[in-house]
Design an enzyme around this catalytic site. Structure first.
Site, PDB file in Angstrom:
ATOM      1  N   LYS A  59      99.462   1.805  86.892  1.00 14.38           N
ATOM      2  CA  LYS A  59     100.809   1.414  87.314  1.00 14.38           C
ATOM      3  C   LYS A  59     100.751   0.264  88.323  1.00 14.38           C
ATOM      4  CE  LYS A  59     102.598   6.102  86.677  1.00 14.38           C
ATOM      5  NZ  LYS A  59     103.102   7.312  87.373  1.00 14.38           N
ATOM      6  N   SER A  76     102.113   6.001  92.174  1.00 17.57           N
ATOM      7  CA  SER A  76     101.657   7.380  92.266  1.00 17.57           C
ATOM      8  C   SER A  76     101.723   8.049  90.904  1.00 17.57           C
ATOM      9  CB  SER A  76     102.540   8.130  93.264  1.00 17.57           C
ATOM     10  OG  SER A  76     102.041   9.409  93.519  1.00 17.57           O
ATOM     11  N   ASP A  77     100.926   9.102  90.754  1.00 15.79           N
ATOM     12  CA  ASP A  77     100.998   9.908  89.538  1.00 15.79           C
ATOM     13  C   ASP A  77     100.635  11.344  89.882  1.00 15.79           C
ATOM     14  OD1 ASP A  77     101.346   9.583  86.474  1.00 15.79           O
ATOM     15  OD2 ASP A  77      99.677  10.982  86.720  1.00 15.79           O
ATOM     16  N   THR A  78     101.343  12.282  89.270  1.00  9.82           N
ATOM     17  CA  THR A  78     101.116  13.710  89.506  1.00  9.82           C
ATOM     18  C   THR A  78     100.907  14.427  88.182  1.00  9.82           C
ATOM     19  OG1 THR A  78     102.538  13.673  91.480  1.00  9.82           O
ATOM     20  CG2 THR A  78     102.120  15.829  90.490  1.00  9.82           C
ATOM     21  N   SER A 113      97.817  11.433  92.838  1.00 11.15           N
ATOM     22  CA  SER A 113      97.078  10.253  93.293  1.00 11.15           C
ATOM     23  C   SER A 113      98.066   9.188  93.708  1.00 11.15           C
ATOM     24  CB  SER A 113      96.190   9.693  92.175  1.00 11.15           C
ATOM     25  OG  SER A 113      95.138  10.578  91.891  1.00 11.15           O
TER      26      SER A 113
END
Length: 193
Positions: A59, A76-78, A113
Site C-alpha cells: 500500500k 496499515s493492514d490487519t 502491520s
C-alpha cells in the site's frame, strides 16, 4: 505532543477505515486521508505478520512517486490469524458467519502491520494481540452480523462492538491493535522519526 513534533510535516493516512482515522484524531494529529485502490494479494508462502507487513508495504509503495519532502505516509493492514490461516475481510454474510463460527470457543491472533514512509526512509512494524472467544451460538453470530454488518473488518468482527462485549473472554496485548491500529507503537515511531 505529536502535533508539535510533526508541525512542519504533512501526514497522510492511506486508509478508509473510520477506526484508524479516529485513532489519528485521538492522537491529536493533523492529517490528510488519501486513498488508492490496491489489490490486496500476497504470496502464498507468507505467514502471519509476513502477510500484514507485505500488504502494508504494498500500500505504501503505491504512493512512492507522489511523496514530497515533508510528507509522512502511514499505511496499515490487519488480519486475524487462526490455526495457521489468515482471515481477512468477509465477502458476504455467509462468509462472515463461517469465520466467526470458526473462531468461537478458540483463541486467535490479531496482527496489524504499519508502514511509515517518507522520501528518505521506510519503517514497518507489527503488533500481535491474542483474543480469546467464548463459545457463541449460531443465533448470536447471526444477530451480530445482521445488526453490525462487519464486512469491512478482518475476521468479520469489531472488538468494540456487541460481539466484543458478550463474546470475548480476554485479550493478551493491545486493545487498540485489535480495533485496527497499534497506537502506542505508532506514537513511538512517529516521535522518533
Amino acid at each position: 505532543m505529536l502535533r508539535e513534533k510533526l508541525a512542519n510535516k504533512h501526514v497522510i493516512l492511506a486508509s478508509g477505515s473510520p477506526r484508524r482515522q479516529q485513532f489519528l484524531r485521538d492522537l491529536d494529529l493533523d492529517f490528510e486521508i488519501r486513498l488508492k485502490e490496491i489489490e490486496e494479494v500476497f504470496p502464498e508462502n507468507l505467514n502471519a505478520h509476513e502477510i500484514t507487513n507485505y500488504l502494508a508495504e504494498l500500500k505504501a509503495n503505491a504512493f512512492s512517486d507522489e511523496l514530497t519532502e515533508n510528507d509522512i505516509l502511514i499505511t496499515s493492514d490487519t488480519i486475524v490469524w487462526l490455526e495457521n490461516k489468515a482471515l481477512g475481510k468477509p465477502k458476504n454474510a455467509e462468509d462472515a458467519f463461517v469465520m466467526i463460527q470458526e473462531m468461537s470457543g478458540k483463541a486467535h491472533e490479531v496482527i496489524t502491520s504499519v508502514c511509515i514512509k517518507t522520501l528518505e526512509r521506510s519503517v514497518t512494524f507489527y503488533e500481535t494481540t491474542k483474543v480469546f472467544f467464548l463459545n457463541l451460538t449460531d443465533s448470536e453470530i447471526k444477530y451480530y452480523i445482521n445488526l453490525y454488518q462487519p464486512f469491512d473488518k478482518a475476521g468479520s468482527y469489531g472488538i468494540q462492538e456487541w460481539i466484543g462485549l458478550v463474546g470475548i473472554e480476554k485479550i493478551e496485548g493491545s486493545y487498540a491493535n485489535v480495533v485496527g491500529l497499534p497506537t502506542h507503537r505508532l506514537y513511538y515511531e512517529l516521535m522518533n522519526l
